[in-house]
Design a protein around this motif. Structure first.
Motif, PDB file in Angstrom:
ATOM      1  N   TRP A   1       0.606  -1.112   0.296  1.00  0.00           N
ATOM      2  CA  TRP A   1       0.019  -0.036   0.030  1.00  0.00           C
ATOM      3  C   TRP A   1       0.624   1.384   0.058  1.00  0.00           C
ATOM      4  O   TRP A   1       0.198   2.348  -0.259  1.00  0.00           O
ATOM      5  CB  TRP A   1      -0.786  -0.001   1.003  1.00  0.00           C
ATOM      6  CG  TRP A   1      -1.916  -1.263   1.153  1.00  0.00           C
ATOM      7  CD1 TRP A   1      -1.755  -1.803   0.004  1.00  0.00           C
ATOM      8  CD2 TRP A   1      -2.892  -1.733   2.401  1.00  0.00           C
ATOM      9  NE1 TRP A   1      -3.111  -3.080   0.317  1.00  0.00           N
ATOM     10  CE2 TRP A   1      -3.655  -2.550   1.571  1.00  0.00           C
ATOM     11  CE3 TRP A   1      -2.859  -1.345   3.096  1.00  0.00           C
ATOM     12  CZ2 TRP A   1      -4.125  -3.251   2.604  1.00  0.00           C
ATOM     13  CZ3 TRP A   1      -4.108  -1.789   4.531  1.00  0.00           C
ATOM     14  CH2 TRP A   1      -4.860  -2.722   3.947  1.00  0.00           C
ATOM     15  N   ILE A   2       1.863   1.304   0.322  1.00  0.00           N
ATOM     16  CA  ILE A   2       3.057   1.908  -0.065  1.00  0.00           C
ATOM     17  C   ILE A   2       2.987   2.828  -1.385  1.00  0.00           C
ATOM     18  O   ILE A   2       2.884   3.733  -1.674  1.00  0.00           O
ATOM     19  CB  ILE A   2       4.786   1.541   0.745  1.00  0.00           C
ATOM     20  CG1 ILE A   2       4.157   1.571   2.008  1.00  0.00           C
ATOM     21  CG2 ILE A   2       4.986   3.202   0.107  1.00  0.00           C
ATOM     22  CD1 ILE A   2       5.082   0.664   3.181  1.00  0.00           C
ATOM     23  N   LYS A   3       3.081   1.930  -2.169  1.00  0.00           N
ATOM     24  CA  LYS A   3       3.024   2.276  -3.986  1.00  0.00           C
ATOM     25  C   LYS A   3       1.690   1.939  -4.217  1.00  0.00           C
ATOM     26  O   LYS A   3       1.675   2.451  -5.593  1.00  0.00           O
ATOM     27  CB  LYS A   3       3.980   1.021  -4.475  1.00  0.00           C
ATOM     28  CG  LYS A   3       5.564   0.897  -3.942  1.00  0.00           C
ATOM     29  CD  LYS A   3       6.345  -0.014  -4.550  1.00  0.00           C
ATOM     30  CE  LYS A   3       7.428  -0.504  -4.123  1.00  0.00           C
ATOM     31  NZ  LYS A   3       7.994  -1.181  -4.265  1.00  0.00           N
ATOM     32  N   SER A   4       1.036   1.490  -3.805  1.00  0.00           N
ATOM     33  CA  SER A   4      -0.499   1.176  -4.490  1.00  0.00           C
ATOM     34  C   SER A   4      -1.540   1.627  -3.680  1.00  0.00           C
ATOM     35  O   SER A   4      -1.551   1.100  -2.356  1.00  0.00           O
ATOM     36  CB  SER A   4      -0.991   0.249  -5.499  1.00  0.00           C
ATOM     37  OG  SER A   4      -0.632  -1.053  -4.458  1.00  0.00           O
ATOM     38  N   SER A   5      -3.027   2.270  -3.599  1.00  0.00           N
ATOM     39  CA  SER A   5      -3.577   2.180  -3.049  1.00  0.00           C
ATOM     40  C   SER A   5      -5.303   0.832  -2.632  1.00  0.00           C
ATOM     41  O   SER A   5      -4.851   0.344  -3.461  1.00  0.00           O
ATOM     42  CB  SER A   5      -5.130   3.788  -3.422  1.00  0.00           C
ATOM     43  OG  SER A   5      -3.917   4.336  -3.455  1.00  0.00           O
ATOM     44  N   PRO A   6      -4.577   0.836  -1.239  1.00  0.00           N
ATOM     45  CA  PRO A   6      -5.703  -0.458  -1.242  1.00  0.00           C
ATOM     46  C   PRO A   6      -7.203  -0.355  -1.126  1.00  0.00           C
ATOM     47  O   PRO A   6      -7.214   1.191  -1.898  1.00  0.00           O
ATOM     48  CB  PRO A   6      -5.152  -0.380   0.207  1.00  0.00           C
ATOM     49  CG  PRO A   6      -5.675   0.809   0.994  1.00  0.00           C
ATOM     50  CD  PRO A   6      -4.659   1.898  -0.296  1.00  0.00           C
TER      51      PRO A   6
END
Length: 196
Positions: free
Chosen positions: A35-40
């Motif tokens: 979730w650091i790189k992509s939205s949950p």
């Protein structure tokens, strides 16, 4: 990403880890760190929020307080409290507290309350001491009129403590009578001014 930091803090506070949380919720290994790189997804956020009994807003960091970190650090250092001692007392990781003190991540009003309590003051006293009350009031109280009224009550009590009380003096009967006449004169003058 702020969400991962918040989840990391919740895990720390609740005596668990992100990998254990992922297993408990049925997520794949590394899901939360991704979730650091992509939205949950909203569904996964809701699962995590429900697990910790917080709102999604709290989880993602919406409505948090910024720009108080350096003042927290100043007060902590003035009281000779170590970063590790304070982080342990308020149940967040030392890394997160360091980021808060460097204004890199925001803090919730609950966390601010825990910090100031540990430092032996109320949030209001802290904000007043560092002349941050006016700037932080909107962020801190989030429209909560009762919290604002509590501040006003505290401020009024402070004024009352510093205000001289004529009843504490040893007045003679003649002086008390003069004070009574003077108060009456002021009332009449005030009434006269309001009639105009």
């Amino acid at each position: 990403m702020e969400i991962v930091d918040n989840i990391k803090n919740l895990c720390y506070k609740n005596g668990t880890t992100i990998p254990k949380l992922e297993k408990e919720l049925g997520f794949g290994n590394g899901t939360i760190y991704n979730w650091i790189k992509s939205s949950p997804s909203l569904e996964k956020l809701q699962k995590v929020a429900s697990y910790f009994k917080v709102t999604i807003d709290d989880l993602v960091g919406w409505g948090h307080i910024y720009d108080l970190g350096s003042y927290i650090e100043d007060e902590r250092e003035a009281q000779n409290v170590s970063l590790e001692d304070l982080s342990t007392a308020i149940q967040i990781s030392p890394e997160s507290l360091s980021q808060i003190e460097n204004n890199k991540i925001p803090l919730t009003s609950e966390l601010l309350g825990n910090i100031t309590r540990y430092l032996g003051m109320t949030v209001q006293e802290f904000l007043i001491k560092y002349e941050m009350y006016e700037g932080a009031i909107t962020q801190y109280y989030k429209g909560d009129i009762n919290a604002y009224l509590d501040y006003l009550k505290h401020e009024e009590e402070t004024v009352q403590i510093n205000k001289p009380n004529i009843d504490e003096e040893d007045w003679t009967d003649k002086e008390l009578e003069e004070l009574k006449r003077f108060k009456e004169f002021l009332r009449m003058k005030r009434d006269h001014n309001t009639e105009k």
